[in-house]
Design a protein around this motif. Structure first.
Motif, PDB file in Angstrom:
ATOM      1  N   VAL A  18       0.852  -1.176   0.000  1.00 18.72           N
ATOM      2  CA  VAL A  18       0.000   0.000   0.000  1.00 18.72           C
ATOM      3  C   VAL A  18       0.893   1.232   0.000  1.00 18.72           C
ATOM      4  CG1 VAL A  18      -1.789   1.220   1.286  1.00 18.72           C
ATOM      5  CG2 VAL A  18      -1.742  -1.273   1.298  1.00 18.72           C
ATOM      6  N   LYS A  21       0.658   7.381   0.627  1.00 12.88           N
ATOM      7  CA  LYS A  21      -0.510   8.254   0.475  1.00 12.88           C
ATOM      8  C   LYS A  21      -1.783   7.529   0.897  1.00 12.88           C
ATOM      9  CE  LYS A  21      -2.926  11.168  -2.895  1.00 12.88           C
ATOM     10  NZ  LYS A  21      -4.172  11.037  -2.192  1.00 12.88           N
ATOM     11  N   ASP A  22      -1.927   6.284   0.482  1.00 16.35           N
ATOM     12  CA  ASP A  22      -3.112   5.502   0.860  1.00 16.35           C
ATOM     13  C   ASP A  22      -3.169   5.269   2.368  1.00 16.35           C
ATOM     14  OD1 ASP A  22      -3.918   5.355  -1.794  1.00 16.35           O
ATOM     15  OD2 ASP A  22      -3.030   3.371  -2.117  1.00 16.35           O
ATOM     16  N   ASP A  25      -4.258   8.482   3.982  1.00 16.71           N
ATOM     17  CA  ASP A  25      -5.700   8.667   3.757  1.00 16.71           C
ATOM     18  C   ASP A  25      -6.515   7.802   4.716  1.00 16.71           C
ATOM     19  OD1 ASP A  25      -5.305  10.495   1.707  1.00 16.71           O
ATOM     20  OD2 ASP A  25      -5.575   9.016   0.107  1.00 16.71           O
ATOM     21  N   THR A  26      -6.118   6.547   4.866  1.00 20.55           N
ATOM     22  CA  THR A  26      -6.830   5.635   5.762  1.00 20.55           C
ATOM     23  C   THR A  26      -6.745   6.109   7.205  1.00 20.55           C
ATOM     24  OG1 THR A  26      -6.416   3.757   4.301  1.00 20.55           O
ATOM     25  CG2 THR A  26      -6.924   3.254   6.604  1.00 20.55           C
TER      26      THR A  26
END
Length: 85
Positions: A18, A21-22, A25-26
């Motif tokens: 992952v 950035k992801d 975001d999470t």
């Protein structure tokens, strides 16, 4: 089968990796869902390294701990500069 004194290797499938950035975001969304100020909490984590700044909701704490703190700062700065231009 090899000798027990030989180094054993364990390889993980990297296809499910992952992006930073992801993960951010999470973590951000999990903090909002729990009613925390995500900016203050993420800054606290980056500055101190104390994972208790991050909620365990939606596995956010475990996810953010997979990334080095300097990588988090790099991603945040990269996005800031990109959005300033």
């Amino acid at each position: 089968m090899g000798k027990i004194s030989n180094t054993q290797y364990f390889r993980m499938n990297l296809d499910t990796e992952v992006s930073v950035k992801d993960i951010l975001d999470t973590v951000y969304n999990a903090m909002v869902e729990k009613g925390y100020n995500p900016v203050n909490q993420i800054v606290g984590y980056i500055m101190s390294g104390d994972p208790t700044y991050i909620t365990s909701h939606n596995n956010a704490r475990a996810m953010i701990m997979k990334v080095e703190r300097d990588e988090l700062v790099e991603e945040l700065l990269r996005e800031y500069i990109k959005n300033r231009s």
